[in-house]
Design a protein around this motif. Sequence first.
Motif, PDB file in Angstrom:
ATOM      1  N   GLY A 158     -33.081  12.659  -9.711  1.00 57.26           N
ATOM      2  CA  GLY A 158     -32.840  13.821  -8.858  1.00 57.26           C
ATOM      3  C   GLY A 158     -34.025  14.754  -8.828  1.00 57.26           C
ATOM      4  N   GLN A 159     -33.763  15.992  -8.419  1.00 62.66           N
ATOM      5  CA  GLN A 159     -34.794  17.010  -8.324  1.00 62.66           C
ATOM      6  C   GLN A 159     -34.636  18.027  -9.456  1.00 62.66           C
ATOM      7  OE1 GLN A 159     -37.374  17.183  -6.092  1.00 62.66           O
ATOM      8  NE2 GLN A 159     -36.693  15.147  -5.434  1.00 62.66           N
ATOM      9  N   PRO A 160     -35.728  18.587  -9.969  1.00 64.84           N
ATOM     10  CA  PRO A 160     -35.605  19.636 -10.987  1.00 64.84           C
ATOM     11  C   PRO A 160     -34.784  20.810 -10.465  1.00 64.84           C
ATOM     12  CG  PRO A 160     -37.891  18.894 -10.769  1.00 64.84           C
ATOM     13  CD  PRO A 160     -37.132  18.280  -9.639  1.00 64.84           C
ATOM     14  N   LEU A 161     -33.982  21.406 -11.342  1.00 64.43           N
ATOM     15  CA  LEU A 161     -33.133  22.537 -10.937  1.00 64.43           C
ATOM     16  C   LEU A 161     -33.947  23.805 -10.679  1.00 64.43           C
ATOM     17  CD1 LEU A 161     -30.156  22.053 -13.422  1.00 64.43           C
ATOM     18  CD2 LEU A 161     -30.256  21.442 -10.997  1.00 64.43           C
ATOM     19  N   PHE A 162     -35.096  23.918 -11.341  1.00 62.93           N
ATOM     20  CA  PHE A 162     -35.956  25.087 -11.191  1.00 62.93           C
ATOM     21  C   PHE A 162     -37.404  24.634 -10.982  1.00 62.93           C
ATOM     22  CE2 PHE A 162     -32.395  26.517 -13.756  1.00 62.93           C
ATOM     23  CZ  PHE A 162     -32.083  27.768 -13.230  1.00 62.93           C
ATOM     24  N   LYS A 163     -38.217  25.542 -10.506  1.00 62.75           N
ATOM     25  CA  LYS A 163     -39.661  25.286 -10.435  1.00 62.75           C
ATOM     26  C   LYS A 163     -40.264  25.662 -11.791  1.00 62.75           C
ATOM     27  CE  LYS A 163     -40.195  25.943  -5.455  1.00 62.75           C
ATOM     28  NZ  LYS A 163     -40.901  26.687  -4.378  1.00 62.75           N
ATOM     29  N   TYR A 164     -40.016  24.775 -12.768  1.00 66.96           N
ATOM     30  CA  TYR A 164     -40.366  25.076 -14.148  1.00 66.96           C
ATOM     31  C   TYR A 164     -41.842  25.423 -14.332  1.00 66.96           C
ATOM     32  CZ  TYR A 164     -35.821  22.939 -15.176  1.00 66.96           C
ATOM     33  OH  TYR A 164     -34.484  22.643 -15.213  1.00 66.96           O
ATOM     34  N   ILE A 165     -42.715  24.699 -13.648  1.00 66.82           N
ATOM     35  CA  ILE A 165     -44.153  24.882 -13.844  1.00 66.82           C
ATOM     36  C   ILE A 165     -44.583  26.296 -13.461  1.00 66.82           C
ATOM     37  CG2 ILE A 165     -46.433  23.957 -13.303  1.00 66.82           C
ATOM     38  CD1 ILE A 165     -44.533  22.036 -14.775  1.00 66.82           C
ATOM     39  N   SER A 166     -43.929  26.874 -12.468  1.00 72.64           N
ATOM     40  CA  SER A 166     -44.318  28.217 -12.010  1.00 72.64           C
ATOM     41  C   SER A 166     -44.061  29.282 -13.068  1.00 72.64           C
ATOM     42  CB  SER A 166     -43.560  28.575 -10.727  1.00 72.64           C
ATOM     43  OG  SER A 166     -42.166  28.693 -10.985  1.00 72.64           O
ATOM     44  N   PHE A 167     -43.230  28.958 -14.068  1.00 74.97           N
ATOM     45  CA  PHE A 167     -42.927  29.925 -15.129  1.00 74.97           C
ATOM     46  C   PHE A 167     -43.894  29.800 -16.311  1.00 74.97           C
ATOM     47  CE2 PHE A 167     -38.424  28.830 -13.611  1.00 74.97           C
ATOM     48  CZ  PHE A 167     -38.472  29.768 -12.604  1.00 74.97           C
ATOM     49  N   CYS A 168     -44.650  28.715 -16.371  1.00 75.65           N
ATOM     50  CA  CYS A 168     -45.460  28.404 -17.558  1.00 75.65           C
ATOM     51  C   CYS A 168     -46.722  29.264 -17.646  1.00 75.65           C
ATOM     52  CB  CYS A 168     -45.907  26.941 -17.538  1.00 75.65           C
ATOM     53  SG  CYS A 168     -44.587  25.745 -17.755  1.00 75.65           S
ATOM     54  N   THR A 169     -47.192  29.448 -18.889  1.00 74.95           N
ATOM     55  CA  THR A 169     -48.563  29.895 -19.081  1.00 74.95           C
ATOM     56  C   THR A 169     -49.468  28.697 -18.809  1.00 74.95           C
ATOM     57  OG1 THR A 169     -48.381  29.379 -21.441  1.00 74.95           O
ATOM     58  CG2 THR A 169     -47.994  31.650 -20.783  1.00 74.95           C
ATOM     59  N   ARG A 222     -30.282  31.711 -14.757  1.00 77.22           N
ATOM     60  CA  ARG A 222     -31.403  31.997 -13.854  1.00 77.22           C
ATOM     61  C   ARG A 222     -32.411  32.957 -14.487  1.00 77.22           C
ATOM     62  NH1 ARG A 222     -32.375  36.122 -10.696  1.00 77.22           N
ATOM     63  NH2 ARG A 222     -30.309  37.023 -11.052  1.00 77.22           N
ATOM     64  N   ILE A 223     -31.923  33.875 -15.331  1.00 75.22           N
ATOM     65  CA  ILE A 223     -32.804  34.841 -15.985  1.00 75.22           C
ATOM     66  C   ILE A 223     -33.495  34.238 -17.211  1.00 75.22           C
ATOM     67  CG2 ILE A 223     -32.874  37.044 -17.222  1.00 75.22           C
ATOM     68  CD1 ILE A 223     -30.538  37.954 -15.442  1.00 75.22           C
ATOM     69  N   VAL A 224     -32.751  33.409 -17.964  1.00 81.08           N
ATOM     70  CA  VAL A 224     -33.267  32.884 -19.239  1.00 81.08           C
ATOM     71  C   VAL A 224     -34.320  31.793 -19.039  1.00 81.08           C
ATOM     72  CG1 VAL A 224     -32.620  31.559 -21.280  1.00 81.08           C
ATOM     73  CG2 VAL A 224     -31.239  33.511 -20.578  1.00 81.08           C
ATOM     74  N   VAL A 225     -34.128  30.928 -18.044  1.00 80.20           N
ATOM     75  CA  VAL A 225     -35.041  29.798 -17.850  1.00 80.20           C
ATOM     76  C   VAL A 225     -36.509  30.225 -17.740  1.00 80.20           C
ATOM     77  CG1 VAL A 225     -35.733  27.991 -16.215  1.00 80.20           C
ATOM     78  CG2 VAL A 225     -33.366  28.144 -16.973  1.00 80.20           C
ATOM     79  N   PRO A 226     -36.858  31.217 -16.912  1.00 82.24           N
ATOM     80  CA  PRO A 226     -38.264  31.631 -16.844  1.00 82.24           C
ATOM     81  C   PRO A 226     -38.817  32.140 -18.184  1.00 82.24           C
ATOM     82  CG  PRO A 226     -37.063  32.494 -14.962  1.00 82.24           C
ATOM     83  CD  PRO A 226     -36.049  31.939 -15.899  1.00 82.24           C
ATOM     84  N   ILE A 227     -37.964  32.805 -18.980  1.00 84.96           N
ATOM     85  CA  ILE A 227     -38.417  33.312 -20.280  1.00 84.96           C
ATOM     86  C   ILE A 227     -38.682  32.150 -21.226  1.00 84.96           C
ATOM     87  CG2 ILE A 227     -37.748  34.683 -22.296  1.00 84.96           C
ATOM     88  CD1 ILE A 227     -36.104  36.441 -20.374  1.00 84.96           C
ATOM     89  N   LEU A 228     -37.799  31.161 -21.237  1.00 80.03           N
ATOM     90  CA  LEU A 228     -38.001  29.987 -22.088  1.00 80.03           C
ATOM     91  C   LEU A 228     -39.282  29.239 -21.727  1.00 80.03           C
ATOM     92  CD1 LEU A 228     -34.419  28.470 -22.432  1.00 80.03           C
ATOM     93  CD2 LEU A 228     -35.915  29.151 -24.320  1.00 80.03           C
ATOM     94  N   TRP A 229     -39.548  29.120 -20.442  1.00 77.44           N
ATOM     95  CA  TRP A 229     -40.709  28.339 -20.005  1.00 77.44           C
ATOM     96  C   TRP A 229     -42.010  29.138 -20.057  1.00 77.44           C
ATOM     97  CZ3 TRP A 229     -41.558  23.278 -18.426  1.00 77.44           C
ATOM     98  CH2 TRP A 229     -40.444  22.444 -18.567  1.00 77.44           C
ATOM     99  N   LYS A 230     -41.905  30.438 -20.137  1.00 74.52           N
ATOM    100  CA  LYS A 230     -43.121  31.245 -20.269  1.00 74.52           C
ATOM    101  C   LYS A 230     -43.783  30.989 -21.612  1.00 74.52           C
ATOM    102  CE  LYS A 230     -44.741  36.042 -20.099  1.00 74.52           C
ATOM    103  NZ  LYS A 230     -44.333  37.465 -19.964  1.00 74.52           N
ATOM    104  N   PHE A 231     -42.993  30.831 -22.651  1.00 71.12           N
ATOM    105  CA  PHE A 231     -43.504  30.542 -23.990  1.00 71.12           C
ATOM    106  C   PHE A 231     -43.110  29.107 -24.336  1.00 71.12           C
ATOM    107  CE2 PHE A 231     -42.597  35.016 -23.588  1.00 71.12           C
ATOM    108  CZ  PHE A 231     -43.785  35.586 -23.987  1.00 71.12           C
ATOM    109  N   THR A 232     -43.790  28.191 -23.677  1.00 69.49           N
ATOM    110  CA  THR A 232     -43.271  26.838 -23.623  1.00 69.49           C
ATOM    111  C   THR A 232     -43.932  25.834 -24.550  1.00 69.49           C
ATOM    112  OG1 THR A 232     -42.628  25.142 -22.016  1.00 69.49           O
ATOM    113  CG2 THR A 232     -44.807  26.047 -21.779  1.00 69.49           C
ATOM    114  N   TRP A 233     -45.104  26.170 -25.146  1.00 68.36           N
ATOM    115  CA  TRP A 233     -45.824  25.163 -25.920  1.00 68.36           C
ATOM    116  C   TRP A 233     -45.315  25.139 -27.351  1.00 68.36           C
ATOM    117  CZ3 TRP A 233     -47.178  22.974 -21.900  1.00 68.36           C
ATOM    118  CH2 TRP A 233     -47.728  23.651 -20.829  1.00 68.36           C
ATOM    119  N   TYR A 234     -44.796  23.979 -27.774  1.00 64.09           N
ATOM    120  CA  TYR A 234     -44.185  23.817 -29.088  1.00 64.09           C
ATOM    121  C   TYR A 234     -45.151  23.188 -30.083  1.00 64.09           C
ATOM    122  CZ  TYR A 234     -39.807  24.539 -26.534  1.00 64.09           C
ATOM    123  OH  TYR A 234     -38.815  25.063 -25.758  1.00 64.09           O
ATOM    124  N   ASN A 235     -44.775  23.263 -31.363  1.00 60.21           N
ATOM    125  CA  ASN A 235     -45.574  22.631 -32.406  1.00 60.21           C
ATOM    126  C   ASN A 235     -44.946  21.350 -32.927  1.00 60.21           C
ATOM    127  OD1 ASN A 235     -47.600  24.627 -32.466  1.00 60.21           O
ATOM    128  ND2 ASN A 235     -46.282  25.968 -33.671  1.00 60.21           N
TER     129      ASN A 235
END
Length: 475
Positions: A86-97, A35-48
């Motif tokens: 199914g449904q996403p486990l988290f609201k991933y978009i809310s964590f994104c830049t 629960r703590i790690v997912v928002p951090i991963l998605w905050k810096f989400t754009w890959y090369n």
Amino acid sequence: MPKINPDILILIFDKLQHDKKSLYSCLLVNREWCRIVVPILWKFTWYNDEKSEKKLFNTILFCLPISSKQLLTDNGVKLQLSLMTGQPLFKYISFCTFPNNSIVYKMIEMILEDDYSFLKQVKRGLLKQEIFKLFVGQCKNIKKLEWDNAQPLSLFPGASTCFFLLRDLYVDVDFVKSDALYGMAQICKNIEKLTLHNCIQEIPGLISLIDVQRNLKSLSIHYKEFKGIGKELSKAMRRKAKTITELYLSPVNCVSPLTLTSFIKLEKGLFYNFPNNEYDKEIEEFQRYLKILEFPDLQYLEIEHLSCFKELSLLIEKSKGNILEINIYTKNENAENAGSLIKTISRKCPKIEKLTTHLDHIGLKYLKELLINCNYLKYLRLDCLHPKPENMGDEILDIIIRYSPFTLKEIHLSDTWMFSVDGFKRFFESWKGRNLIDFEIIYHNYNNYSYITTNHKNIIRNYINEKVINFSNCL
């Protein structure tokens, strides 16, 4: 084992934000860690890399609401999400830049890369609209936005929550419509940094957006034509001049020089000009105004392609002595009074840390004074005004050897000045025990011959090996 406080975990995981492999391992420890790690991963989400991007983009598209997926399906856009159920486990978009236009474009091209239909442009427009709607609807408290597309972001559902805390806004005025800018003005009142690109016409919504800001500190105007901005925008700039501490104009004649007299709190001024516009009458007018402008709190000044050393000297003389950095660039071989600028800096800028300017024979007389008086100087770049070879290189090196403050660690010098091999040796020998971080030669395209020979380069290489110099481009 005692349970680790969640706040401590957040601090630890945040330090690992760029180590995705370690963060992925932390996901598997338990639910709380996940629960703590997912928002951090998605905050810096754009890959090369393409493989990671494809997985990421598919997850984002999977998060589209049912209404958006149905709209896209009805218009022939195939999302290819059959493997995701199914449904996403988290609201991933809310964590994104918040994504810029280029990221969304890559997402769209991934979906439509095999689509060769004549409706591809329509599909692209629908996809872009629904993707941006998704982010506006689910992102909260966005601090920075690059608005470089025609999507009316401020008019989408959720915009007031998404952009209410916006502090840094970039707008490409070529794309964004007046009603969308007016909508943003209703939401955002505390923008501190505003960058306007391609500002070629009067837009009422833009004037409203500027007027409602309570604490606008930085304003940048990038203009693709020589024609100046409209009167209403100039008036709006003057109304906010008392809070603006940073002003960036490119080209410098995009506003009337009279407007600049209002910026009494300016700390950072960046005035850029187009090289082929240096002799324009409006540029001459700007240079005349430099004589009467006063920026007493000035700390940073950058001027490009303006031959106005005398006028800049007058401007610096009226500052309160708090200037930390000056960068002056020109390609005008006939420019005069470069020496008077060095003289003024040596007497009026005791706190200066970085200096980029041009040096002529007159300026050489004041170089010693500059180095003695400016005890905090860390970076010095001295360029030549003309392509003719000058036999003054050793004299410059000797002055730097004898009088430079101990803080000086980065030196850039023009290749137009001829340096003897013995002068080079003597110069670098003097830096033993001081550690010269960076020594560079400013190469010009005046001719195909350089006065920096293989012998000069070998000397530098030897002193790098001895760790007297950390880096040089002259190898």
